[in-house]
Scaffold this active site. Structure first.
Site, PDB file in Angstrom:
ATOM      1  N   LYS A  97       2.257  88.586  52.725  1.00 35.61           N
ATOM      2  CA  LYS A  97       1.246  87.772  53.402  1.00 35.61           C
ATOM      3  C   LYS A  97       1.004  88.305  54.818  1.00 35.61           C
ATOM      4  O   LYS A  97      -0.139  88.414  55.261  1.00 35.61           O
ATOM      5  CB  LYS A  97       1.688  86.302  53.440  1.00 35.61           C
ATOM      6  CG  LYS A  97       1.636  85.619  52.067  1.00 35.61           C
ATOM      7  CD  LYS A  97       2.352  84.277  52.026  1.00 35.61           C
ATOM      8  CE  LYS A  97       2.378  83.719  50.602  1.00 35.61           C
ATOM      9  NZ  LYS A  97       3.109  82.447  50.464  1.00 35.61           N
ATOM     10  N   GLN A 121       6.915  78.404  53.563  1.00 38.13           N
ATOM     11  CA  GLN A 121       7.174  79.059  52.286  1.00 38.13           C
ATOM     12  C   GLN A 121       8.096  78.211  51.417  1.00 38.13           C
ATOM     13  O   GLN A 121       9.145  77.751  51.859  1.00 38.13           O
ATOM     14  CB  GLN A 121       7.784  80.452  52.530  1.00 38.13           C
ATOM     15  CG  GLN A 121       7.987  81.280  51.270  1.00 38.13           C
ATOM     16  CD  GLN A 121       6.690  81.636  50.543  1.00 38.13           C
ATOM     17  OE1 GLN A 121       5.634  81.781  51.157  1.00 38.13           O
ATOM     18  NE2 GLN A 121       6.752  81.760  49.235  1.00 38.13           N
ATOM     19  N   ASP A 166      -2.297  75.975  52.793  1.00 37.49           N
ATOM     20  CA  ASP A 166      -1.875  75.883  51.392  1.00 37.49           C
ATOM     21  C   ASP A 166      -2.602  74.745  50.664  1.00 37.49           C
ATOM     22  O   ASP A 166      -2.542  74.663  49.439  1.00 37.49           O
ATOM     23  CB  ASP A 166      -0.364  75.597  51.311  1.00 37.49           C
ATOM     24  CG  ASP A 166       0.476  76.869  51.223  1.00 37.49           C
ATOM     25  OD1 ASP A 166       0.046  77.812  50.540  1.00 37.49           O
ATOM     26  OD2 ASP A 166       1.563  76.885  51.832  1.00 37.49           O
TER      27      ASP A 166
HETATM   28  N1  GUN Z   1       5.902  79.548  46.976  1.00 34.36           N
HETATM   29  C1  GUN Z   1       5.327  79.932  45.799  1.00 34.36           C
HETATM   30  N2  GUN Z   1       3.991  79.821  45.873  1.00 34.36           N
HETATM   31  C2  GUN Z   1       3.703  79.348  47.106  1.00 34.36           C
HETATM   32  C3  GUN Z   1       2.482  79.026  47.768  1.00 34.36           C
HETATM   33  O1  GUN Z   1       1.375  79.147  47.242  1.00 34.36           O
HETATM   34  N3  GUN Z   1       2.614  78.574  49.040  1.00 34.36           N
HETATM   35  C4  GUN Z   1       3.810  78.418  49.639  1.00 34.36           C
HETATM   36  N4  GUN Z   1       3.826  77.953  50.891  1.00 34.36           N
HETATM   37  N5  GUN Z   1       4.953  78.707  49.068  1.00 34.36           N
HETATM   38  C5  GUN Z   1       4.892  79.168  47.792  1.00 34.36           C
END
Ligand code: GUN
Length: 299
Positions: A54, A98, A121
């Site tokens: 990311k 996360q 998110d």
């Molecule tokens: N862990 C797995 N997928 C995601 C996501 O889309 N966002 C976040 N913040 N954590 C994740």
């Protein structure tokens, strides 16, 4: 004829190039650089890889990113204080915590603490409510990537039968809401579906999936979807990322389904790259919201 493989990597590259242009335009007009703050708690290896990907994608698009690492021993209150300080920091536009968080941390409490305007998110109940009412501020990254994938390959869901496997808050539920609504930002063709949301208690699952024009698998079970579960010519979207002894495997038995489906996403290189891409879009959107220039969207 085997299915057409939907190349998420190539599409992600194309959309990221568009986002990079939009970011540059935004920076010129606003003299503000969109900034994402990622919070990583503990040292889960998969989460470290995701967060690094990311950060790199942000860098390529001209978006600033910050990584806030916290030890696995952190308490819910310590993490709440971190989120609160990022909420107050006007140089931070998007906040991503996360997941999964270590055992002992109240994830719901943490996600609810993220300011809805910085919630890239789209996990906050405020944003989930807006999505369910068909007026989203942010769309969750994976379902957002999937609608982009469908729209850019002119795969319509309007009036069609869509089956979503898995009722997670991250993928299954928002995906079902988005595709059963009137539209989610990419026109009415990728919406207006008759959606069936299946889960572990669903009976006669294979009969339901075999009627799907579009089948979206997001259950986290390697090679769960077999050829007999797929309608000939259907579009099959594989959201699964399962680490097995054979490497990364999706929720779909790719080799078995390839001769039956009309379109099929690979793992890796399908939905995954689009998830990261839509995070960039959401961070730019967050910066627009906080600088009061959402109208620029149509520019
Ligand atoms: N862990 C797995 N997928 C995601 C996501 O889309 N966002 C976040 N913040 N954590 C994740």
């Amino acid at each position: 004829m085997p299915a057409t493989i939907l190349d998420g990597k190539a599409l992600a590259k194309q959309i990221q190039a568009e986002t990079k242009e939009s970011v540059a335009k935004f920076i010129t007009q606003q003299q503000v650089t969109p900034t994402l703050a990622a919070v990583l708690v503990g040292d889960d290896p998969a989460s470290q890889v995701y967060v690094r990907n990311k950060e790199r994608a942000c860098g390529r698009a001209g978006i600033d990113s910050q990584l806030h690492r916290m030890p696995a021993s952190s308490t819910t209150d310590e993490l709440l204080a971190k989120v609160e300080s990022l909420n107050q920091d006007s140089s931070v536009h998007g906040i991503l915590v996360q997941l999964p968080l270590p055992d002992g941390i109240d994830s719901r409490k943490i996600l609810d603490a993220v300011s809805p305007d910085k919630d890239v998110d789209a996990f906050h109940p405020h944003n989930v409510g807006l999505i369910s009412q068909g007026r989203p501020k942010f769309l969750p990254c994976t379902p957002h990537g999937i609608v982009q994938m469908l729209a850019r390959h002119q795969i319509s869901t309007s009036g069609k039968r869509v089956v979503v496997l898995g009722r997670s808050d991250i993928v299954g539920k928002p995906m079902a809401m988005m595709l059963s609504g009137h539209g989610c930002g990419v026109g009415s063709d990728v919406a207006n579906a008759t959606v069936t949301l299946c889960h572990s208690r669903t009976q006669n699952l294979a009969e339901l999936t075999a009627e799907a024009d579009v089948l979206i698998a997001a259950i986290g079970q390697p090679k769960f979807v077999t050829a007999d579960m797929v309608k000939p010519g259907a579009t099959v979207i594989d959201v699964g990322i399962n680490r097995t002894d054979d490497g990364l495997v999706g929720d779909v038995d790719f080799d078995a389904v390839l001769p039956v489906a009309g379109h099929l996403t690979p793992v890796p290189g399908g939905v995954g790259p689009l998830t990261v891409t839509m995070l960039l879009e959401n961070t730019l959107m967050a910066a627009r919201i906080q600088t009061g220039c959402e109208a620029l969207l149509s520019a």
